[in-house]
Design a protein around this motif. Structure first.
Motif, PDB file in Angstrom:
ATOM      1  N   ASP A  41      49.293  86.145  -1.613  1.00 32.87           N
ATOM      2  CA  ASP A  41      48.740  85.731  -2.901  1.00 32.87           C
ATOM      3  C   ASP A  41      47.981  84.412  -2.740  1.00 32.87           C
ATOM      4  O   ASP A  41      48.511  83.428  -2.212  1.00 32.87           O
ATOM      5  N   GLU A  42      46.720  84.374  -3.209  1.00 37.23           N
ATOM      6  CA  GLU A  42      45.897  83.164  -3.045  1.00 37.23           C
ATOM      7  C   GLU A  42      46.469  81.972  -3.815  1.00 37.23           C
ATOM      8  O   GLU A  42      46.398  80.838  -3.349  1.00 37.23           O
ATOM      9  N   GLN A  43      47.046  82.210  -4.976  1.00 34.44           N
ATOM     10  CA  GLN A  43      47.653  81.108  -5.751  1.00 34.44           C
ATOM     11  C   GLN A  43      48.845  80.527  -4.997  1.00 34.44           C
ATOM     12  O   GLN A  43      49.077  79.328  -5.013  1.00 34.44           O
TER      13      GLN A  43
ATOM     14  N   ARG B 136      47.820  78.056  -2.350  1.00 42.50           N
ATOM     15  CA  ARG B 136      47.424  76.730  -2.831  1.00 42.50           C
ATOM     16  C   ARG B 136      48.626  75.889  -3.267  1.00 42.50           C
ATOM     17  O   ARG B 136      48.496  74.691  -3.450  1.00 42.50           O
ATOM     18  N   ALA B 137      49.776  76.508  -3.439  1.00 44.88           N
ATOM     19  CA  ALA B 137      50.985  75.789  -3.845  1.00 44.88           C
ATOM     20  C   ALA B 137      51.653  75.203  -2.607  1.00 44.88           C
ATOM     21  O   ALA B 137      52.650  75.705  -2.121  1.00 44.88           O
TER      22      ALA B 137
END
Length: 133
Positions: free
Chosen positions: A8-10, A13-14
């Protein structure tokens, strides 16, 4: 078992890369504070612990650029083409560069120079001697 790199791209970024890069930049500031105050970084704690081989600034720069390399590589992999990648890199870097150059040339240099604005000769710009420019 969780993936090392989340799909997952999100979720990608986390991370704490920004916090780590901030900490590394602060290590460089810490190291420079010793150089400014004591005129040497030899008394800085990390320099003492590593017998002068490295100091906080060295370690901060090395880690900062290593992490930045990972982030830039991830940006390249997310790009549709090299042009879109280059366009995004320029859009991210160039505005800050322009602000820094403008502030330095119009505020910092005139405020701290011993000479009036515009008095520099052509051979003095950029630290060149008259024989090299």
């Amino acid at each position: 078992m969780p993936l090392l790199i989340p799909a997952d791209e999100q979720a990608q970024r986390a991370n704490n890369f920004d916090a780590i890069r901030l900490a590394m930049a602060l290590l460089v500031v810490w190291s420079h504070s010793f150089a400014l105050w004591y005129h040497t970084e030899a008394n800085e704690w990390i320099s003492l612990a590593m017998a002068g081989t490295y100091n906080a600034g060295n370690l901060g720069v090395l880690a900062f650029f290593a992490i930045s390399g990972f982030l830039i590589t991830a940006s390249w992999q997310r790009s549709r083409s090299w042009r879109s990648y280059l366009k995004r890199r320029v859009a991210r870097i160039y505005p800050g560069y322009l602000v820094a150059v403008t502030l330095c040339s119009l505020v910092i240099v005139p405020a701290f120079s011993s000479r009036a604005f515009g008095e520099l000769g052509r051979g003095e710009v950029g630290g060149c001697s008259p024989t090299c420019c």
